[in-house]
Design an enzyme around this catalytic site. Structure first.
Site, PDB file in Angstrom:
ATOM      1  CG  ASN A  44      19.520  -0.631  -8.603  1.00 19.44           C
ATOM      2  OD1 ASN A  44      19.504  -1.716  -8.005  1.00 19.44           O
ATOM      3  ND2 ASN A  44      18.683   0.344  -8.315  1.00 19.44           N
ATOM      4  CE  LYS A  46      15.769  -0.359 -10.449  1.00 19.34           C
ATOM      5  NZ  LYS A  46      14.720   0.487 -11.015  1.00 19.34           N
ATOM      6  CG  HIS A 127      16.455   3.426  -6.174  1.00 18.83           C
ATOM      7  ND1 HIS A 127      15.149   3.224  -6.551  1.00 18.83           N
ATOM      8  CD2 HIS A 127      17.196   3.363  -7.310  1.00 18.83           C
ATOM      9  CE1 HIS A 127      15.109   3.040  -7.866  1.00 18.83           C
ATOM     10  NE2 HIS A 127      16.336   3.117  -8.348  1.00 18.83           N
ATOM     11  CD  GLU A 129      12.738   0.867  -8.079  1.00 15.08           C
ATOM     12  OE1 GLU A 129      13.537   0.020  -7.632  1.00 15.08           O
ATOM     13  OE2 GLU A 129      12.671   1.180  -9.285  1.00 15.08           O
ATOM     14  CD  GLU A 201      18.296   6.202 -10.399  1.00 17.36           C
ATOM     15  OE1 GLU A 201      18.881   5.512 -11.245  1.00 17.36           O
ATOM     16  OE2 GLU A 201      17.602   5.703  -9.493  1.00 17.36           O
ATOM     17  N   GLY A 207      12.310   2.971 -15.265  1.00 18.67           N
ATOM     18  CA  GLY A 207      11.566   1.790 -15.714  1.00 18.67           C
ATOM     19  C   GLY A 207      10.429   2.105 -16.676  1.00 18.67           C
ATOM     20  CB  SER A 247      14.519   4.830 -19.433  1.00 18.07           C
ATOM     21  OG  SER A 247      13.355   4.420 -18.738  1.00 18.07           O
TER      22      SER A 247
HETATM   23  P1  13P Z   1      15.835   1.793 -15.249  1.00 19.92           P
HETATM   24  O1  13P Z   1      17.189   1.916 -15.904  1.00 19.92           O
HETATM   25  O2  13P Z   1      15.238   0.430 -15.372  1.00 19.92           O
HETATM   26  O3  13P Z   1      14.920   2.890 -15.684  1.00 19.92           O
HETATM   27  O4  13P Z   1      16.063   1.985 -13.680  1.00 19.92           O
HETATM   28  C1  13P Z   1      16.808   3.065 -13.265  1.00 19.92           C
HETATM   29  C2  13P Z   1      17.089   2.876 -11.838  1.00 19.92           C
HETATM   30  O5  13P Z   1      16.197   2.890 -11.015  1.00 19.92           O
HETATM   31  C3  13P Z   1      18.489   2.648 -11.450  1.00 19.92           C
HETATM   32  O6  13P Z   1      18.649   2.791 -10.083  1.00 19.92           O
END
Ligand code: 13P
Length: 294
Positions: A44, A46, A127, A129, A201, A207, A247
């Site tokens: 992903n 982003k 997601h 976010e 997640e 993150g 992460s």
């Molecule tokens: P990270 O791997 O940066 O923690 O992000 C995970 C994520 O949101 C994947 O969709």
């Protein structure tokens, strides 16, 4: 009409789940994918990368046999990646979001058909976010997942608890509620369980550099698989891929991927670097070989 259909499907699923749980209805013969879920690792990206950076990534990425690799770039880069990938290569593309309507006055949005046209096979929905920064509700997620399936896109449905929810002991209540509401109205089970992917997640792991432990990830994913079995039946659910995200790195992937219900990863930060992402693919492939051998 759509609402009516969704309601009828939900009632049928609930009746089937109840009959299955009571032993009155034995699950049918297992689909061919049962017991042989192909691991899936999705990047992903982003809101990262330009077209040139995306091409460089693809040129440097080393795949691993036996792992389905999915790249989810910003939507404008889907055609760029589709063109950059050599013909016949096994990498699949995914979008990070979709609108549930087929077309209309929805400035800034993309429909399922547009994403398919641009090269997507998968689409991430729900997601955290999107949920926290853009106000998406479980109901929105359910509409997006249903629209994706209807259009022949495979939804990767994300669920996960916040830190306060974990600390107050609400993790499983939150996961159950999110999963059930996010999948409400799907026309599942389909003949092919590969049409649905669920990603766990935990919000506190995204993150932050603080991944869930292997035990936490396994516990959550086993719980989600049990809930899916209540909704769609045990045999079908055994073929559904469940991912861990938050992460994930080459360092923690081996232990996480060794867990029986971890079928791969949804990777954010570590997916931006082809070497780091390739190492997660390799770790996932090795863990699968280990599981099969052991
Ligand atoms: P990270 O791997 O940066 O923690 O992000 C995970 C994520 O949101 C994947 O969709």
């Amino acid at each position: 009409m759509t609402d009516l259909r969704a309601r009828v499907e939900r009632v049928v699923r609930e009746v089937v789940a109840e009959l299955t749980a009571s032993g009155a209805l034995r699950p049918g013969p297992a689909p061919e994918t049962v017991g042989s879920r192909t691991p899936l690792v999705a990047a992903n990206w982003k809101m990262h990368k330009t077209a040139a950076e995306a091409r460089t990534f693809v040129a440097k990425l080393r795949l691993s046999d036996g792992v389905e690799t999915v790249l989810c770039p910003p939507a404008v880069l889907l055609p760029v990646l589709a063109a950059a990938l050599p013909p016949g290569n096994p990498v699949r593309l995914g979008a990070q979001n979709v609108h549930f309507e087929a077309q209309g006055a929805f400035t800034g949005e993309h429909s399922c058909a547009m994403l398919r046209d641009a090269g997507a096979t998968y689409v991430v929905v729900g997601h955290s976010e999107r949920r926290s920064l853009f106000g998406e509700t479980d109901h929105d997620v359910a509409r997006k997942a249903a629209a994706a399936l209807r259009a022949g896109l495979r939804p990767i449905v994300c669920v996960g608890e916040r830190l306060a929810e974990r600390e107050s002991g609400a993790t499983f209540r939150v996961l159950r509620a999110q999963l059930t509401a996010s999948l409400a109205g799907l026309g599942l089970p389909s003949p092919d369980p590969a049409t649905l992917v669920v990603a766990y997640e935990p919000v506190w792991a995204i993150g932050t550099g603080r991944n869930a432990t292997a035990a936490q990830a396994q516990e959550a994913l086993a719980f989600l698989r049990d809930r899916l079995a209540e909704l769609f039946g045990h045999a079908w659910t055994r073929g559904v891929r469940l991912l861990y995200g938050g992460s994930a790195t080459a360092k923690n992937a081996p232990e996480l991927a060794a867990q029986p219900d971890v079928d791969g990863f949804l990777v954010g930060g570590a997916s931006l670097d082809p070497a780091a992402f390739g190492a997660i693919l390799a770790a996932t492939a090795a863990a699968r070989r280990g599981r099969e051998a052991g």
